[in-house]
Design a protein around this motif. Sequence first.
Motif, PDB file in Angstrom:
ATOM      1  N   GLU A  88       0.809  -1.230   0.000  1.00 44.06           N
ATOM      2  CA  GLU A  88       0.000   0.000   0.000  1.00 44.06           C
ATOM      3  C   GLU A  88       0.836   1.272   0.000  1.00 44.06           C
ATOM      4  O   GLU A  88       0.287   2.370  -0.120  1.00 44.06           O
ATOM      5  CB  GLU A  88      -0.976   0.020   1.184  1.00 44.06           C
ATOM      6  CG  GLU A  88      -0.336  -0.231   2.531  1.00 44.06           C
ATOM      7  CD  GLU A  88      -0.472  -1.688   2.958  1.00 44.06           C
ATOM      8  OE1 GLU A  88      -0.271  -2.593   2.109  1.00 44.06           O
ATOM      9  OE2 GLU A  88      -0.769  -1.922   4.163  1.00 44.06           O
ATOM     10  N   ASP A  89       2.140   1.149   0.109  1.00 45.92           N
ATOM     11  CA  ASP A  89       3.030   2.303  -0.028  1.00 45.92           C
ATOM     12  C   ASP A  89       3.336   2.604  -1.492  1.00 45.92           C
ATOM     13  O   ASP A  89       3.970   3.619  -1.802  1.00 45.92           O
ATOM     14  CB  ASP A  89       4.351   2.073   0.705  1.00 45.92           C
ATOM     15  CG  ASP A  89       4.170   1.960   2.211  1.00 45.92           C
ATOM     16  OD1 ASP A  89       4.829   1.090   2.819  1.00 45.92           O
ATOM     17  OD2 ASP A  89       3.393   2.742   2.768  1.00 45.92           O
ATOM     18  N   THR A  90       2.894   1.746  -2.390  1.00 44.62           N
ATOM     19  CA  THR A  90       3.118   1.960  -3.819  1.00 44.62           C
ATOM     20  C   THR A  90       2.450   3.245  -4.279  1.00 44.62           C
ATOM     21  O   THR A  90       1.246   3.436  -4.065  1.00 44.62           O
ATOM     22  CB  THR A  90       2.574   0.775  -4.630  1.00 44.62           C
ATOM     23  OG1 THR A  90       3.311  -0.410  -4.291  1.00 44.62           O
ATOM     24  CG2 THR A  90       2.688   1.038  -6.123  1.00 44.62           C
ATOM     25  N   ALA A  91       3.245   4.131  -4.873  1.00 47.67           N
ATOM     26  CA  ALA A  91       2.743   5.441  -5.292  1.00 47.67           C
ATOM     27  C   ALA A  91       3.863   6.207  -5.988  1.00 47.67           C
ATOM     28  O   ALA A  91       5.031   5.804  -5.940  1.00 47.67           O
ATOM     29  CB  ALA A  91       2.248   6.237  -4.090  1.00 47.67           C
ATOM     30  N   VAL A  92       3.480   7.314  -6.604  1.00 52.63           N
ATOM     31  CA  VAL A  92       4.466   8.297  -7.043  1.00 52.63           C
ATOM     32  C   VAL A  92       4.699   9.244  -5.875  1.00 52.63           C
ATOM     33  O   VAL A  92       3.746   9.798  -5.323  1.00 52.63           O
ATOM     34  CB  VAL A  92       3.984   9.066  -8.280  1.00 52.63           C
ATOM     35  CG1 VAL A  92       5.014  10.123  -8.662  1.00 52.63           C
ATOM     36  CG2 VAL A  92       3.749   8.110  -9.443  1.00 52.63           C
ATOM     37  N   TYR A  93       5.954   9.399  -5.502  1.00 50.47           N
ATOM     38  CA  TYR A  93       6.323  10.247  -4.374  1.00 50.47           C
ATOM     39  C   TYR A  93       6.838  11.591  -4.895  1.00 50.47           C
ATOM     40  O   TYR A  93       7.726  11.628  -5.757  1.00 50.47           O
ATOM     41  CB  TYR A  93       7.382   9.570  -3.517  1.00 50.47           C
ATOM     42  CG  TYR A  93       6.801   8.469  -2.655  1.00 50.47           C
ATOM     43  CD1 TYR A  93       6.350   7.279  -3.225  1.00 50.47           C
ATOM     44  CD2 TYR A  93       6.672   8.623  -1.277  1.00 50.47           C
ATOM     45  CE1 TYR A  93       5.791   6.275  -2.443  1.00 50.47           C
ATOM     46  CE2 TYR A  93       6.120   7.626  -0.487  1.00 50.47           C
ATOM     47  CZ  TYR A  93       5.675   6.464  -1.079  1.00 50.47           C
ATOM     48  OH  TYR A  93       5.118   5.473  -0.298  1.00 50.47           O
ATOM     49  N   TYR A  94       6.278  12.662  -4.347  1.00 51.06           N
ATOM     50  CA  TYR A  94       6.612  14.014  -4.784  1.00 51.06           C
ATOM     51  C   TYR A  94       7.297  14.781  -3.658  1.00 51.06           C
ATOM     52  O   TYR A  94       6.824  14.795  -2.513  1.00 51.06           O
ATOM     53  CB  TYR A  94       5.357  14.772  -5.182  1.00 51.06           C
ATOM     54  CG  TYR A  94       4.661  14.214  -6.391  1.00 51.06           C
ATOM     55  CD1 TYR A  94       3.644  13.262  -6.256  1.00 51.06           C
ATOM     56  CD2 TYR A  94       5.002  14.628  -7.677  1.00 51.06           C
ATOM     57  CE1 TYR A  94       2.994  12.744  -7.363  1.00 51.06           C
ATOM     58  CE2 TYR A  94       4.363  14.106  -8.788  1.00 51.06           C
ATOM     59  CZ  TYR A  94       3.358  13.169  -8.621  1.00 51.06           C
ATOM     60  OH  TYR A  94       2.724  12.657  -9.718  1.00 51.06           O
ATOM     61  N   CYS A  95       8.362  15.450  -4.000  1.00 47.48           N
ATOM     62  CA  CYS A  95       9.055  16.345  -3.091  1.00 47.48           C
ATOM     63  C   CYS A  95       8.361  17.712  -3.126  1.00 47.48           C
ATOM     64  O   CYS A  95       7.891  18.148  -4.192  1.00 47.48           O
ATOM     65  CB  CYS A  95      10.515  16.473  -3.540  1.00 47.48           C
ATOM     66  SG  CYS A  95      11.501  17.634  -2.606  1.00 47.48           S
ATOM     67  N   HIS A  96       8.319  18.369  -1.995  1.00 48.39           N
ATOM     68  CA  HIS A  96       7.675  19.680  -1.877  1.00 48.39           C
ATOM     69  C   HIS A  96       8.575  20.601  -1.064  1.00 48.39           C
ATOM     70  O   HIS A  96       9.200  20.165  -0.082  1.00 48.39           O
ATOM     71  CB  HIS A  96       6.321  19.519  -1.185  1.00 48.39           C
ATOM     72  CG  HIS A  96       5.607  20.803  -0.912  1.00 48.39           C
ATOM     73  ND1 HIS A  96       5.621  21.413   0.326  1.00 48.39           N
ATOM     74  CD2 HIS A  96       4.861  21.605  -1.723  1.00 48.39           C
ATOM     75  CE1 HIS A  96       4.905  22.520   0.271  1.00 48.39           C
ATOM     76  NE2 HIS A  96       4.432  22.653  -0.960  1.00 48.39           N
ATOM     77  N   ALA A  97       8.647  21.869  -1.466  1.00 52.03           N
ATOM     78  CA  ALA A  97       9.456  22.823  -0.720  1.00 52.03           C
ATOM     79  C   ALA A  97       8.774  24.184  -0.710  1.00 52.03           C
ATOM     80  O   ALA A  97       8.181  24.597  -1.707  1.00 52.03           O
ATOM     81  CB  ALA A  97      10.849  22.934  -1.327  1.00 52.03           C
ATOM     82  N   ILE A  98       8.889  24.863   0.427  1.00 53.53           N
ATOM     83  CA  ILE A  98       8.447  26.256   0.538  1.00 53.53           C
ATOM     84  C   ILE A  98       9.706  27.103   0.537  1.00 53.53           C
ATOM     85  O   ILE A  98      10.534  27.005   1.445  1.00 53.53           O
ATOM     86  CB  ILE A  98       7.610  26.482   1.800  1.00 53.53           C
ATOM     87  CG1 ILE A  98       6.352  25.617   1.752  1.00 53.53           C
ATOM     88  CG2 ILE A  98       7.246  27.947   1.930  1.00 53.53           C
ATOM     89  CD1 ILE A  98       5.509  25.694   3.005  1.00 53.53           C
ATOM     90  N   VAL A  99       9.837  27.908  -0.501  1.00 52.29           N
ATOM     91  CA  VAL A  99      11.045  28.674  -0.749  1.00 52.29           C
ATOM     92  C   VAL A  99      10.813  30.138  -0.395  1.00 52.29           C
ATOM     93  O   VAL A  99       9.745  30.685  -0.675  1.00 52.29           O
ATOM     94  CB  VAL A  99      11.448  28.526  -2.228  1.00 52.29           C
ATOM     95  CG1 VAL A  99      12.557  29.501  -2.589  1.00 52.29           C
ATOM     96  CG2 VAL A  99      11.858  27.096  -2.527  1.00 52.29           C
ATOM     97  N   VAL A 100      11.815  30.747   0.212  1.00 50.85           N
ATOM     98  CA  VAL A 100      11.778  32.175   0.531  1.00 50.85           C
ATOM     99  C   VAL A 100      12.864  32.866  -0.285  1.00 50.85           C
ATOM    100  O   VAL A 100      14.054  32.538  -0.161  1.00 50.85           O
ATOM    101  CB  VAL A 100      12.013  32.420   2.026  1.00 50.85           C
ATOM    102  CG1 VAL A 100      11.941  33.920   2.325  1.00 50.85           C
ATOM    103  CG2 VAL A 100      10.991  31.663   2.859  1.00 50.85           C
ATOM    104  N   PHE A 101      12.458  33.816  -1.125  1.00 48.24           N
ATOM    105  CA  PHE A 101      13.414  34.493  -1.993  1.00 48.24           C
ATOM    106  C   PHE A 101      14.011  35.703  -1.282  1.00 48.24           C
ATOM    107  O   PHE A 101      13.344  36.390  -0.513  1.00 48.24           O
ATOM    108  CB  PHE A 101      12.736  34.937  -3.292  1.00 48.24           C
ATOM    109  CG  PHE A 101      12.386  33.794  -4.192  1.00 48.24           C
ATOM    110  CD1 PHE A 101      11.118  33.235  -4.170  1.00 48.24           C
ATOM    111  CD2 PHE A 101      13.336  33.254  -5.044  1.00 48.24           C
ATOM    112  CE1 PHE A 101      10.794  32.168  -4.989  1.00 48.24           C
ATOM    113  CE2 PHE A 101      13.020  32.187  -5.872  1.00 48.24           C
ATOM    114  CZ  PHE A 101      11.749  31.643  -5.837  1.00 48.24           C
ATOM    115  N   THR A 102      15.289  35.942  -1.553  1.00 46.06           N
ATOM    116  CA  THR A 102      15.960  37.134  -1.031  1.00 46.06           C
ATOM    117  C   THR A 102      16.112  38.151  -2.154  1.00 46.06           C
ATOM    118  O   THR A 102      16.314  37.756  -3.322  1.00 46.06           O
ATOM    119  CB  THR A 102      17.338  36.753  -0.468  1.00 46.06           C
ATOM    120  OG1 THR A 102      18.112  36.122  -1.500  1.00 46.06           O
ATOM    121  CG2 THR A 102      17.194  35.775   0.700  1.00 46.06           C
ATOM    122  N   PRO A 103      16.071  39.445  -1.868  1.00 46.97           N
ATOM    123  CA  PRO A 103      15.814  40.050  -0.564  1.00 46.97           C
ATOM    124  C   PRO A 103      14.341  40.351  -0.275  1.00 46.97           C
ATOM    125  O   PRO A 103      14.009  40.927   0.750  1.00 46.97           O
ATOM    126  CB  PRO A 103      16.592  41.365  -0.670  1.00 46.97           C
ATOM    127  CG  PRO A 103      16.386  41.754  -2.098  1.00 46.97           C
ATOM    128  CD  PRO A 103      16.393  40.462  -2.889  1.00 46.97           C
TER     129      PRO A 103
END
Length: 121
Positions: A88-103
């Motif tokens: 049941e762990d079979t799946a497409v796994y997606y990475c996610h990130a919350i990015v903060v741009f400078t400045p």
Amino acid sequence: QVQLVESGGGTVQPGGSLRLSCAASGSGFSINAMGWYRQAPGNPREFVARISSGGSTNHADSVKGRFTISRDNAKNTVFLQMNSLKPEDTAVYYCHAIVVFTPTSAQRQYWGQGTLVTVSE
């Protein structure tokens, strides 16, 4: 521009292990939270695990005790160690990130392209 590149997916037997990696590339930003989601065929995308910039983690109940999220801030990389894998762990796994741009401190979320994990005999 920020790009998330995942690696580490594949096919494994039940009870086996895999380690997923996701590296963020680009410049002019820092990363706040990073995480993993997954989507099985016919199902909506679901939360798997999340880690803050300070290292605080959350894991979905379905993976607690089996999966562990970690990150290397110096390399803008997040990992997902998956043990005791089940079909049941079979799946497409997606990475996610919350990015903060400078400045500007503007925030934006990004997704990786996905990596397939198949747990089967």
